[in-house]
Design a protein around this motif. Structure first.
Motif, PDB file in Angstrom:
ATOM      1  N   UNK A  82      19.178 -37.504 -24.220  1.00 34.80           N
ATOM      2  CA  UNK A  82      18.131 -37.354 -23.202  1.00 34.80           C
ATOM      3  C   UNK A  82      17.660 -35.887 -23.141  1.00 34.80           C
ATOM      4  N   UNK A  83      16.440 -35.591 -22.769  1.00 36.34           N
ATOM      5  CA  UNK A  83      15.383 -36.583 -22.551  1.00 36.34           C
ATOM      6  C   UNK A  83      14.763 -37.011 -23.877  1.00 36.34           C
ATOM      7  N   UNK A  84      14.122 -38.183 -23.880  1.00 38.54           N
ATOM      8  CA  UNK A  84      13.514 -38.679 -25.104  1.00 38.54           C
ATOM      9  C   UNK A  84      12.372 -37.756 -25.547  1.00 38.54           C
ATOM     10  N   UNK A  85      11.577 -37.312 -24.558  1.00 39.50           N
ATOM     11  CA  UNK A  85      10.378 -36.504 -24.852  1.00 39.50           C
ATOM     12  C   UNK A  85       9.473 -37.191 -25.878  1.00 39.50           C
ATOM     13  N   UNK A  86       9.258 -38.463 -25.676  1.00 39.35           N
ATOM     14  CA  UNK A  86       8.345 -39.217 -26.539  1.00 39.35           C
ATOM     15  C   UNK A  86       7.177 -39.666 -25.651  1.00 39.35           C
ATOM     16  N   UNK A  87       6.022 -39.097 -25.923  1.00 38.55           N
ATOM     17  CA  UNK A  87       4.898 -39.257 -24.999  1.00 38.55           C
ATOM     18  C   UNK A  87       4.498 -40.705 -24.766  1.00 38.55           C
ATOM     19  N   UNK A  88       4.451 -41.506 -25.842  1.00 39.09           N
ATOM     20  CA  UNK A  88       3.944 -42.875 -25.665  1.00 39.09           C
ATOM     21  C   UNK A  88       4.860 -43.746 -24.806  1.00 39.09           C
ATOM     22  N   UNK A  89       6.107 -43.319 -24.616  1.00 35.90           N
ATOM     23  CA  UNK A  89       7.009 -44.072 -23.755  1.00 35.90           C
ATOM     24  C   UNK A  89       6.582 -43.970 -22.289  1.00 35.90           C
ATOM     25  N   UNK A  90       5.948 -42.857 -21.951  1.00 36.20           N
ATOM     26  CA  UNK A  90       5.448 -42.701 -20.582  1.00 36.20           C
ATOM     27  C   UNK A  90       6.526 -42.434 -19.549  1.00 36.20           C
ATOM     28  N   UNK A  91       7.679 -41.917 -19.997  1.00 33.65           N
ATOM     29  CA  UNK A  91       8.763 -41.592 -19.059  1.00 33.65           C
ATOM     30  C   UNK A  91       8.701 -40.096 -18.761  1.00 33.65           C
ATOM     31  N   UNK A  92       8.393 -39.752 -17.529  1.00 36.20           N
ATOM     32  CA  UNK A  92       8.147 -38.334 -17.222  1.00 36.20           C
ATOM     33  C   UNK A  92       8.885 -37.813 -16.003  1.00 36.20           C
ATOM     34  N   UNK A  93       9.809 -38.588 -15.461  1.00 40.63           N
ATOM     35  CA  UNK A  93      10.544 -38.113 -14.284  1.00 40.63           C
ATOM     36  C   UNK A  93      12.048 -38.251 -14.536  1.00 40.63           C
ATOM     37  N   UNK A  94      12.835 -37.420 -13.860  1.00 40.95           N
ATOM     38  CA  UNK A  94      14.279 -37.413 -14.112  1.00 40.95           C
ATOM     39  C   UNK A  94      15.053 -37.972 -12.919  1.00 40.95           C
ATOM     40  N   UNK A  95      16.064 -38.767 -13.265  1.00 34.92           N
ATOM     41  CA  UNK A  95      16.983 -39.215 -12.210  1.00 34.92           C
ATOM     42  C   UNK A  95      18.404 -38.838 -12.592  1.00 34.92           C
ATOM     43  N   UNK A  96      19.256 -38.791 -11.572  1.00 34.94           N
ATOM     44  CA  UNK A  96      20.670 -38.515 -11.806  1.00 34.94           C
ATOM     45  C   UNK A  96      21.455 -39.792 -11.549  1.00 34.94           C
ATOM     46  N   UNK A  97      22.347 -40.111 -12.484  1.00 35.89           N
ATOM     47  CA  UNK A  97      23.169 -41.325 -12.398  1.00 35.89           C
ATOM     48  C   UNK A  97      24.486 -40.959 -11.731  1.00 35.89           C
ATOM     49  N   UNK A  98      25.248 -41.959 -11.323  1.00 38.03           N
ATOM     50  CA  UNK A  98      26.504 -41.668 -10.622  1.00 38.03           C
ATOM     51  C   UNK A  98      27.499 -40.912 -11.507  1.00 38.03           C
ATOM     52  N   UNK A  99      27.278 -40.956 -12.823  1.00 37.63           N
ATOM     53  CA  UNK A  99      28.150 -40.171 -13.703  1.00 37.63           C
ATOM     54  C   UNK A  99      27.735 -38.688 -13.714  1.00 37.63           C
ATOM     55  N   UNK A 100      26.702 -38.360 -12.935  1.00 38.83           N
ATOM     56  CA  UNK A 100      26.277 -36.963 -12.811  1.00 38.83           C
ATOM     57  C   UNK A 100      25.310 -36.528 -13.903  1.00 38.83           C
ATOM     58  N   UNK A 101      24.988 -37.427 -14.819  1.00 40.50           N
ATOM     59  CA  UNK A 101      24.100 -37.054 -15.933  1.00 40.50           C
ATOM     60  C   UNK A 101      22.646 -37.417 -15.603  1.00 40.50           C
ATOM     61  N   UNK A 102      21.734 -36.718 -16.265  1.00 37.71           N
ATOM     62  CA  UNK A 102      20.306 -36.930 -16.008  1.00 37.71           C
ATOM     63  C   UNK A 102      19.682 -37.811 -17.100  1.00 37.71           C
ATOM     64  N   UNK A 103      18.670 -38.552 -16.703  1.00 37.83           N
ATOM     65  CA  UNK A 103      17.943 -39.425 -17.630  1.00 37.83           C
ATOM     66  C   UNK A 103      16.447 -39.312 -17.354  1.00 37.83           C
ATOM     67  N   UNK A 104      15.670 -39.367 -18.434  1.00 32.18           N
ATOM     68  CA  UNK A 104      14.213 -39.410 -18.303  1.00 32.18           C
ATOM     69  C   UNK A 104      13.822 -40.865 -18.023  1.00 32.18           C
ATOM     70  N   UNK A 105      12.896 -41.067 -17.098  1.00 35.66           N
ATOM     71  CA  UNK A 105      12.611 -42.439 -16.694  1.00 35.66           C
ATOM     72  C   UNK A 105      11.166 -42.575 -16.224  1.00 35.66           C
ATOM     73  N   UNK A 106      10.711 -43.799 -16.065  1.00 36.64           N
ATOM     74  CA  UNK A 106       9.342 -44.039 -15.585  1.00 36.64           C
ATOM     75  C   UNK A 106       9.209 -43.580 -14.128  1.00 36.64           C
ATOM     76  N   UNK A 107       8.227 -42.738 -13.876  1.00 39.43           N
ATOM     77  CA  UNK A 107       8.031 -42.220 -12.513  1.00 39.43           C
ATOM     78  C   UNK A 107       7.677 -43.327 -11.525  1.00 39.43           C
ATOM     79  N   UNK A 108       7.185 -44.446 -12.038  1.00 39.63           N
ATOM     80  CA  UNK A 108       6.756 -45.532 -11.153  1.00 39.63           C
ATOM     81  C   UNK A 108       7.927 -46.374 -10.639  1.00 39.63           C
ATOM     82  N   UNK A 109       9.101 -46.192 -11.227  1.00 43.83           N
ATOM     83  CA  UNK A 109      10.248 -46.982 -10.784  1.00 43.83           C
ATOM     84  C   UNK A 109      10.721 -46.536  -9.406  1.00 43.83           C
ATOM     85  N   UNK A 110      11.307 -47.474  -8.713  1.00 43.25           N
ATOM     86  CA  UNK A 110      11.774 -47.184  -7.347  1.00 43.25           C
ATOM     87  C   UNK A 110      13.258 -46.841  -7.363  1.00 43.25           C
TER      88      UNK A 110
END
Ligand SMILES: [Ca+2]
Ligand SMILES: [Ca+2]
Length: 204
Positions: free
Chosen positions: A166-194
């Motif tokens: 992470x992050x993928x940094x692949x534009x066509x995927x459209x994932x541009x926001x970061x979340x933190x998981x309970x394992x403390x690690x960050x992931x790039x994800x769709x900003x539209x997700x709740x």
């Protein structure tokens, strides 16, 4: 019996006969009205019972929703909706999920911002308080791969906790926001997700 009496008998019979002929009709009418009235009363009672049942069902549904929310909060490990103190800052772990932009506004509405992770200690504090996915104040919405913290803190020189790959940094995927998981690690994800936002603000 005189002639006068002879005329009275038919009259009396006529009266009696008339009374006998109309009685059943009146009875039927009264019976019909009674049935109609009974139907109306029954309909009203059923309506009232149905109305009350609907209210009771609504109340039960509301209580059930409240219980589900509490259970959900508990399942995530920590009570939500409470400011928590750490190292001169206050943190709010919201129980209200939303997309990243709305989460940004949500924190702003409470004079705070989506959390900016400045150190390993802060990262550890957050990890200890979460058991699901939470939005953090990191995004690359302006330019793919150019990550920015919402408070302008320099991304490149600051500590990072991306998961492997992470992050993928692949534009066509459209994932541009970061979340933190309970394992403390960050992931790039769709900003539209709740997801659940974490807000941060200085102590007052
Ligand atoms: Ca911070
Ligand atoms: Ca991206």
């Amino acid at each position: 019996m005189d002639q006068k009496d002879n005329y009275r008998v038919p009259e009396r019979r006529l009266v009696e006969s008339t009374h006998k002929d109309f009685s059943p009709v009146v009875i039927y009418i009264l019976l019909g009205l009674s049935i109609l009235l009974s139907i109306l009363i029954l309909g009203t009672v059923v309506g009232l019972i149905s109305g009350n049942s609907a209210e009771v069902s609504t109340s039960i549904a509301e209580v059930q929703a409240e219980v589900n929310q509490l259970a959900q909060n508990l399942s995530h490990g920590r009570p939500f909706n409470k400011w928590r103190y750490f190292n001169h800052k206050l943190y709010y772990f919201s129980s209200i999920r939303n997309n990243w932009n709305e989460s940004l506004k949500f924190c702003a509405s409470m004079n705070s911002q989506l959390v900016v992770i400045n150190s390993a200690a802060e990262e550890e504090f957050i990890q200890q308080n979460i058991k699901c996915k939470h939005w953090i104040g990191l995004h690359d919405t302006v330019e793919e791969g150019k990550w920015q913290w919402v408070d302008g803190m320099d991304y490149e020189t600051n500590i990072k906790f991306w998961a492997n790959g992470q992050p993928w940094n692949i534009e066509f995927l459209g994932e541009d926001c970061a979340f933190i998981e309970e394992n403390g690690l960050w992931y790039e994800w769709f900003c539209s997700y709740w997801l659940y936002p974490i807000c941060e603000k200085p102590t007052e």
